[in-house]
Enzyme design. Structure first.
Site, short mmCIF file in Angstrom:
data_model
loop_
_atom_site.label_atom_id
_atom_site.label_comp_id
_atom_site.label_asym_id
_atom_site.label_seq_id
_atom_site.Cartn_x
_atom_site.Cartn_y
_atom_site.Cartn_z
N HIS A 201 -9.46 -3.41 3.86
CA HIS A 201 -9.15 -2.21 3.08
C HIS A 201 -8.54 -1.18 4.03
O HIS A 201 -9.08 -0.91 5.10
CB HIS A 201 -10.43 -1.65 2.45
CG HIS A 201 -10.16 -0.67 1.35
ND1 HIS A 201 -9.62 0.58 1.58
CD2 HIS A 201 -10.37 -0.75 0.01
CE1 HIS A 201 -9.51 1.22 0.44
NE2 HIS A 201 -9.94 0.43 -0.53
N ARG B 17 -6.41 8.17 -2.69
CA ARG B 17 -4.94 8.17 -2.60
C ARG B 17 -4.30 8.24 -3.98
O ARG B 17 -3.23 8.84 -4.14
CB ARG B 17 -4.47 6.91 -1.85
CG ARG B 17 -4.70 7.01 -0.35
CD ARG B 17 -4.32 5.73 0.37
NE ARG B 17 -5.30 4.67 0.14
CZ ARG B 17 -4.98 3.40 -0.03
NH1 ARG B 17 -3.73 3.01 -0.04
NH2 ARG B 17 -5.94 2.50 -0.21
#
Length: 534
Positions: free
Chosen positions: A318, A338
């Site tokens: 990740h 994000r």
């Protein structure tokens, strides 16, 4: 809380922030992505892999740490196990207590099967509990399962098994409906319509979430349903080997009480492996977002019994794991941060990539920024990149972070960092096992009759890279299907004489391969530093 060097870098981030609002960094071309992955993604580091010398995948490469386990003998190789006296005798044995195992147990019970669960920790002690960002499903007017399929197929480098991916996307809307009806508290607007957002690699907003603790909320509801149905659960009980019969069918498992060390036999007409991933093996010395039980147990058991692996050489790192502070090093920073607008910014205050590239591309990009370009921020454990979280409230308004990602906010506040006002430092963390045991569309392994696999222990659903939100989805879709299929199958199964012959056969293969079969010294493992070999 930040060092002087970090504070100087933060000033550069702050100086460029206003100019970055409303600006969308360029997305990479397919050629640029391929080159980036080849050069910087850990899956391409030859030092991190070894060749399998035994078993159905002999000759293929596998992460060094997993290969070490696969190149070892069973712990019960020389232990007398009385298979004639089963402590448990059930229709369906579910190995694993996370989301996939719980979904399977619920559906098997709903179908009338005599089912039990075994888990080496407790029900709910699983990666499901730690998932944050959400679960994908194409259930809105501007979306479709076909679009979901194309996003996931491309994001997985066109390597997903079509029959598995098709089932994943086609059954996604029903999975959300099932969870909602069980009581999962999804985020909804004032009219009761589910709120959805983008994830990396998605062409539509199809991420359904429960704030930023989606997995915990889903696991809460599944666990309560298992308890309400009074499905038997053997907590702190590890399955250490599968049992087969003289017809080659799976016939149960040898269990070990984690507190007393006692071995017990569980006889079963069908077995579902739902043991999750392998993140706690810390491939290539990466930090991990995984819980402590994620040690590849199901892969080793299944492989030793003769079930082949698929894509065992591909791992998901990740892109945004905690790089600082050290107390939460490797913890997951959800992709939702994000999707809400926070950009990835280097030490010089530059936005060096699009914030919603696929996870493998994003991770490789961050590693390149730190390792080749020298624009990472030094930390006590290595380097990091800024995730400019104050942008979220500049875009969506004050209070957005507390409303949409409250658990993340609290985690950082515990260490004196207010992500509403200060950016946070991230670096890729070992997150997900893309590969696993090979299954067909109905969930059964292709080599061992009556053995099913669900959840992260499966290989092929996502190809060679997984999009955000598709793992919480696959544990529901394939967990439910495995439970239904196992319950139906057990009605026609007649077991023969149980045995553990495959353990001795595997030991013979190891001996022929002249492999060390005792304890593996850490000195024999490759030397890495902060996720990359020296």
């Amino acid at each position: 809380m930040f060092t002087a060097e970090m504070l100087e870098s933060i000033k550069k981030v702050e100086a460029t922030r206003a100019g970055r609002i409303g600006m969308e960094p360029r997305r990479m071309t397919a050629e640029e992505k391929d080159e980036l992955l080849r050069k910087f993604h850990p899956d391409y580091r030859q030092e991190g892999f070894q060749e399998l010398k035994v078993g159905p995948n002999k000759g293929e490469k596998v992460p060094f740490e997993l290969g070490t386990l696969l190149h070892s003998n069973s712990r019960i190789k020389d232990v007398p196990i009385d298979l004639n006296h089963a402590a448990y005798d059930v229709d369906v044995l579910v190995i694993g207590g996370g989301g996939a195992g719980s979904s399977a147990a619920i559906e098997a019970h709903e179908a009338g099967a005599n089912v039990m669960m075994v888990t080496k920790l407790r029900i709910g002690d699983a990666n499901t509990m730690m998932a944050e960002g959400g679960i994908q499903a194409a259930d809105k007017e501007n979306d479709s399962p076909e679009r979901h399929y194309l996003d996931a197929f491309g994001g997985g480098h066109f390597a997903a098994r079509p029959e598995l991916l098709r089932r994943l996307v086609m059954e996604a809307p029903d999975a959300i409906k099932w969870l909602n009806e069980l009581g999962v508290m999804f985020d909804k607007d004032k009219d009761g319509r589910m709120v959805t957002t983008h994830g990396g690699g998605t062409s539509r907003k199809r991420m359904h979430a429960c704030k930023d603790y989606s997995g915990a909320e889903i696991m809460r509801v599944l666990r309560d349903e298992v308890w309400n149905r009074q499905i038997p659960i053997a907590d702190f009980t590890a399955a250490v080997e599968l049992i087969k019969d003289d017809r080659g069918q799976v016939a149960g498992a040898v269990l070990q009480n984690m507190e007393t060390g006692e071995y017990k036999v569980a006889k079963a007409k069908t077995v579902i492996i739902a043991t999750g991933g392998a993140g706690r093996l810390h491939y290539q010395n990466f930090p991990t977002s995984n819980h402590y039980g994620a040690t590849a147990d199901g892969l080793v058991m299944g492989y030793r019994a003769g079930a082949p692996l698929l894509y065992q050489d591909t791992i998901q790192y990740h892109p945004t794991g905690v790089a600082y502070p050290a107390q939460i090093f490797g913890a997951l920073v959800t992709e939702k941060v994000r999707s809400l607008g926070a950009m990835l910014i280097n030490a010089e205050g530059e936005a060096f990539m699009h914030p919603l590239e696929t996870r493998d591309v994003s991770a490789a990009s961050i590693i390149r920024e730190c390792k080749e370009r020298g624009k990472g921020v030094p930390t006590p454990t290595g380097f990091g990149i800024w995730l400019d979280t104050p942008m979220i409230e500049m875009i969506h308004g004050e209070g957005t972070i507390e409303k949409r990602i409250p658990a993340m906010l609290r985690m950082y506040l515990n260490y004196g960092i207010d992500m509403r006002k200060q950016p946070i430092l991230i670096y890729p963390t070992l997150h997900y096992q893309n590969g696993g045991l090979e299954i067909g569309g109905e969930g059964f392994t292709k080599a061992i009759p009556n053995l099913l696999v669900a959840g992260e222990a499966v290989g092929g659903i996502h190809g060679r890279n997984r999009l955000m939100g598709n793992s919480l989805l696959d544990i529901i879709v394939f967990g439910r299907n495995a439970g239904k299929a196992a319950a139906a199958k057990c009605k026609e199964v007649t077991l023969g004489t149980m045995n553990l012959d495959h353990i001795q056969a595997y030991a013979g293969e190891l001996e022929k391969a002249d492999l060390h079969t005792g304890e593996v010294s850490p000195l024999l493992l490759p030397k890495y530093t902060f996720g990359m070999p020296k």
